[in-house]
Scaffold this motif. Structure first.
Motif, mmCIF file in Angstrom:
data_model
loop_
_atom_site.group_PDB
_atom_site.id
_atom_site.type_symbol
_atom_site.label_atom_id
_atom_site.label_comp_id
_atom_site.label_asym_id
_atom_site.label_seq_id
_atom_site.Cartn_x
_atom_site.Cartn_y
_atom_site.Cartn_z
ATOM 1 N N GLY A 96 0.811 -1.214 0.000
ATOM 2 C CA GLY A 96 0.000 0.000 0.000
ATOM 3 C C GLY A 96 0.840 1.256 0.000
ATOM 4 O O GLY A 96 1.732 1.426 0.840
ATOM 5 N N ASP A 97 0.574 2.138 -0.949
ATOM 6 C CA ASP A 97 1.362 3.370 -1.066
ATOM 7 C C ASP A 97 1.312 4.231 0.187
ATOM 8 O O ASP A 97 2.264 4.946 0.500
ATOM 9 N N LEU A 98 0.194 4.171 0.918
ATOM 10 C CA LEU A 98 0.080 5.012 2.114
ATOM 11 C C LEU A 98 1.109 4.650 3.168
ATOM 12 O O LEU A 98 1.441 5.486 4.021
ATOM 13 N N ALA A 99 1.622 3.433 3.121
ATOM 14 C CA ALA A 99 2.611 3.009 4.119
ATOM 15 C C ALA A 99 3.899 3.799 4.021
ATOM 16 O O ALA A 99 4.686 3.827 4.969
ATOM 17 N N ARG A 100 4.146 4.459 2.910
ATOM 18 C CA ARG A 100 5.395 5.210 2.775
ATOM 19 C C ARG A 100 5.171 6.703 2.528
ATOM 20 O O ARG A 100 6.062 7.406 2.068
ATOM 21 N N GLY A 140 1.013 -2.900 -4.432
ATOM 22 C CA GLY A 140 -0.235 -3.641 -4.338
ATOM 23 C C GLY A 140 -1.256 -3.289 -5.379
ATOM 24 O O GLY A 140 -2.390 -3.779 -5.336
ATOM 25 N N VAL A 141 -0.884 -2.438 -6.333
ATOM 26 C CA VAL A 141 -1.865 -2.016 -7.335
ATOM 27 C C VAL A 141 -2.169 -3.135 -8.338
ATOM 28 O O VAL A 141 -3.223 -3.152 -8.958
ATOM 29 N N VAL A 183 -9.917 -2.628 -1.362
ATOM 30 C CA VAL A 183 -10.551 -3.892 -1.002
ATOM 31 C C VAL A 183 -9.940 -5.030 -1.810
ATOM 32 O O VAL A 183 -9.678 -6.126 -1.299
ATOM 33 N N GLY A 184 -9.665 -4.767 -3.086
ATOM 34 C CA GLY A 184 -9.013 -5.765 -3.921
ATOM 35 C C GLY A 184 -7.645 -6.151 -3.394
ATOM 36 O O GLY A 184 -7.251 -7.328 -3.447
ATOM 37 N N MET A 185 -6.891 -5.174 -2.892
ATOM 38 C CA MET A 185 -5.585 -5.462 -2.299
ATOM 39 C C MET A 185 -5.719 -6.398 -1.103
ATOM 40 O O MET A 185 -4.950 -7.363 -0.965
ATOM 41 N N ILE A 186 -6.693 -6.100 -0.239
ATOM 42 C CA ILE A 186 -6.887 -6.940 0.951
ATOM 43 C C ILE A 186 -7.255 -8.361 0.554
ATOM 44 O O ILE A 186 -6.703 -9.348 1.074
ATOM 45 N N GLU A 187 -8.182 -8.481 -0.372
ATOM 46 C CA GLU A 187 -8.623 -9.811 -0.792
ATOM 47 C C GLU A 187 -7.498 -10.586 -1.469
ATOM 48 O O GLU A 187 -7.320 -11.787 -1.214
ATOM 49 N N ILE A 216 -2.741 -8.844 7.685
ATOM 50 C CA ILE A 216 -3.107 -7.844 8.700
ATOM 51 C C ILE A 216 -3.412 -6.537 7.977
ATOM 52 O O ILE A 216 -2.639 -6.103 7.120
ATOM 53 N N VAL A 217 -4.527 -5.907 8.315
ATOM 54 C CA VAL A 217 -4.910 -4.637 7.710
ATOM 55 C C VAL A 217 -4.738 -3.518 8.729
ATOM 56 O O VAL A 217 -5.226 -3.626 9.864
#
Length: 730
Positions: free
Chosen positions: A401-405, A445-446, A498-502, A512-513
């Motif tokens: 996830g981009d938000l992580a950085r 994750g895209v 949601v697609g990334m999580i799935e 873990i989300v």
């Protein structure tokens, strides 16, 4: 007279063609450069060495100063020291330096010097960025919030201000409110406790302003919406937390943009004078919100609006003219000026000047407090035997996830934007906490299949998703097609997230989300895909450090939800982006969940730990109390797990046989208790009977009913998490 001085309303600027605005800006900048503003050399002017005065001494000094003042000098105290043109064009960004109001060089009267908040001091580029207010509310820790306020007060004075307008306590009626991150949640008692704590901390050093009075909980329509509600809803839900802050000694209250029952809050005599000043005995001053906070001179002044900020449009010479025309009594001006001077004198004797230096802003000591808050505000929503990650068993972790950085710390574009010296991102914090023996890799994750396939090779996958200032925060209609921030109608994650999580869960069962955001984010239907879910909010400049420590078990999470996470939008009250009117009633959040028996995803007050707590043996000091008595609710809390932890014990009370429609229960107290493994502690929470009253509209008074009540105590607002015992008020 320069043209920019003649332009005294923002509408005149907005009406200019863009080409003329550009040239006009150049003219204003040139004028200001050639005619620099000089402020008083001393911080408090003639009040510099008054020391700590008693109430009567302050009043005597106010009277003495006012005896020297002309009408123009009195009105100057009520007016910002800027024209709209200067405010619009001169600062490099919003509130990079303090905004001044009421500085009088001739009389040596200091200005109110404003800085915004609430996640830190907005001044400069090195302020400490704390987790947002919603995150701090999740700590349920008013002592910690008071310490945050103390640091904010130090940085307020260190940055050249003496007035912090960041005690935001508007009730979160709907989790889609764009500025939810700036407040403390959906419950008025929690708002009042946390807001009072912040107020007390700040006022160790500077004046605190509590905002926005009142019923301001819609962002996009804030300049036009009229909130319609009956007197019970107003008194029981939308005002109690303001009164708690007034009773805590708040120096100032900021009026809201919106209307209440058709009347602009800045013109609302019922709110500002009848209730706030007369009924509650508020001795401070009321200031307007900025630019559109008031819409005229006479109505605002006569309603009890004491200071126009942050640019003078309707006060200044217009107010002088209105007084001379008999439209505003000079006694009204005198009352406002007395309130303003009273607070300037009061706070001239507050604090320790040796503590205030630019080097204190964003210093290591303050950053450490931000880290402590981030540790205590994260909420563990789900843990299916996946957390904490064991460094002896987990050797490879994938962060997606981009938000992580990105290091998002909240609304970075509006009045609450704080600029810290650094921000620790989630990815950096996880890498640091993992240590040398755990390999941490990153994936955007895209491409879902890439995440699905890569995830198979890791011991755990952490998907970091959620919101940014583009999705929520202060509303900026940058264009018709691409507005920025504001209210959210869709409370869930995006289709891609949601697609990334799935995809991650399909490739790795240990998914873990981690959620980032300023309010509730719906977790249906994907929550069953994840083994662990953490709500981290916007967690400040050290948020990444705290997240890594929590994931790897160095910190045991203890936060609990200050909002309900509903299962579906149909459970929420009516909400819209461009409403002209909206009806508020007694029911939202857990109040509605109780009344309508809604099955929510996670209830108000909910939060897990890495250990287990067991509640037992509820008892009351007495089964019967008088109307002026106190019910003492006691429970035993045991740590039955293997880790030390902090548990937040919540107490609620409901009236069983009321003459009016009432909530099933209301939060009336909470305590944080630290427990070692195997340890049991007894917790008692006292609730005064007067705090169980409802507002009787016909008689205009609070009524404590002599009838049956139920006391609840436990781990969340959900009835299954509570023990209960009845009592009676006689």
């Amino acid at each position: 007279m320069s043209e920019y001085i003649k332009i005294d309303h923002i509408d005149q600027l907005l009406a200019m063609p863009l080409a003329r605005q550009k040239k006009f800006r150049e003219e204003v900048l040139k004028h200001v450069k050639e005619n620099p503003v000089h402020h008083m050399e001393s911080e408090w002017g003639r009040f510099e060495n008054v020391g700590t005065l008693g109430k009567d001494e302050i009043e005597d000094l106010v009277t003495e100063v006012m005896s020297e003042m002309t009408l123009e000098q009195k009105v100057n105290q009520m007016s910002a020291d800027y024209t709209p043109a200067v405010i619009q064009f001169v600062p490099d960004r919003y509130n990079s330096e303090p905004y001044y109001a009421g500085e009088d060089m001739e009389l040596d009267i200091p200005a109110v010097r404003f800085t915004d908040g609430p996640s830190g001091v907005v001044l400069g580029y090195h302020s400490t960025a704390f987790p947002v207010s919603m995150a701090r509310a999740a700590s349920f820790d008013p002592e910690l919030e008071k310490r945050v306020g103390d640091v904010i007060g130090i940085e307020t004075r260190s940055g050249g201000a003496n007035f912090f307008a960041g005690v935001c306590i508007n009730l979160l009626r709907h989790p889609g409110w764009g500025r939810a991150q700036e407040t403390y949640g959906e419950d008025p008692y929690l708002l009042g406790i946390m807001g009072s704590a912040l107020t007390k901390g700040v006022q160790n050093h500077a004046m605190a302003c509590v905002k926005h009075f009142a019923a301001n909980s819609i962002e996009n329509a804030r300049f036009m919406v009229s909130v319609e509600m009956d007197e019970r809803a107003l008194r029981e839900l939308y005002l109690p937390h303001f009164k708690m802050c007034v009773d805590s000694g708040a120096a100032s209250i900021m009026s809201a943009y919106n209307r209440v029952r058709g009347e602009w809050c800045g013109h609302n005599k019922y709110l500002l004078t009848d209730i706030l000043k007369n009924e509650w005995g508020f001795e401070g001053f009321v200031m307007s919100d900025f630019i559109f906070g008031i819409r005229g001179t006479v109505d605002a002044a006569n309603a009890g609006l004491d200071v126009e900020m942050h640019a003078t449009q309707f006060y200044g010479h217009r107010l002088v003219d209105a007084v001379r025309a008999g439209e505003v009594p000079e006694a009204q001006v005198d009352d406002a000026v007395r309130r303003i001077l009273r607070q300037k004198i009061r706070f001239a004797g507050v604090g320790s000047p040796e503590k205030y230096d630019r080097s204190r802003m964003g210093c290591a000591e303050h950053a450490e407090l931000s880290l402590e808050v981030a540790r205590k505000s994260a909420v563990l929503l789900k843990n299916d035997h996946v957390l904490p990650l064991d460094r002896t068993k987990v050797k490879k972790v994938l962060v997606a996830g981009d938000l992580a950085r990105t290091g998002a710390i909240g609304d970075s574009k509006g009045s609450s934007a704080v600029f810290p010296p650094y921000v620790v991102t989630a990815l950096e914090g996880i890498q640091k906490a993992a240590g040398e023996n755990v390999q941490v890799e990153f994936a955007r994750g895209v491409v879902e299949d890439e995440l699905r396939q890569r995830g198979k090779d890791f011991d755990a996958v952490i998907v970091y998703v959620g919101l940014t200032h583009l999705n929520e925060g202060e509303y900026f209609p940058s264009s018709a097609d691409a507005p920025v921030g504001g209210d959210r109608l869709d409370l869930g994650l995006t289709y891609k997230e949601v697609g990334m999580i799935e995809a991650a869960a399909e490739g790795n069962e240990n998914t873990i989300v981690v959620l980032q955001g300023g309010s509730a984010i719906q977790v249906e239907p994907w929550k069953d895909k994840a083994k662990g879910i953490i709500m981290q909010w916007y967690s400040g400049m050290e948020g990444g450090t705290a997240l890594g420590e929590i994931l790897f078990g160095d910190v045991n999470p203890s936060g609990k939800l200050p909002v309900t996470i509903h299962a579906k939008p149909q459970q929420l009250p009516y909400f819209g982006l461009h409403l002209e009117t909206v009806d508020y009633d007694l029911y939202h959040g857990y109040f509605a969940a109780d009344k309508f028996q809604q099955e929510v995803s996670y209830p108000f007050g909910y939060g897990l730990s890495y250990t287990k707590y067991q509640y037992s043996n509820i008892r009351l000091a007495s089964d019967s109390i008088t109307k002026d008595g106190t019910v003492s609710i006691t429970v035993d809390v045991a740590n039955t797990g293997e880790r030390a932890g902090e548990e937040i014990v919540e107490a609620y009370v409901g009236c069983l046989k009321s003459e009016v429609d009432r909530h099933v229960k209301d939060l009336k107290g909470f305590r944080k208790v630290h427990l070692m493994p195997g340890e049991t502690k007894t917790v008692t929470i006292d609730v005064d009977a007067e705090n169980l009253a409802y507002y009787y509209e016909d008689k205009k008074e609070w009524v404590v009913e002599a009838t049956d009540y139920m006391a609840y105590i436990g781990a969340s607002s959900s009835e299954k998490d509570l023990l209960k015992k009845g009592f009676r008020i006689v």
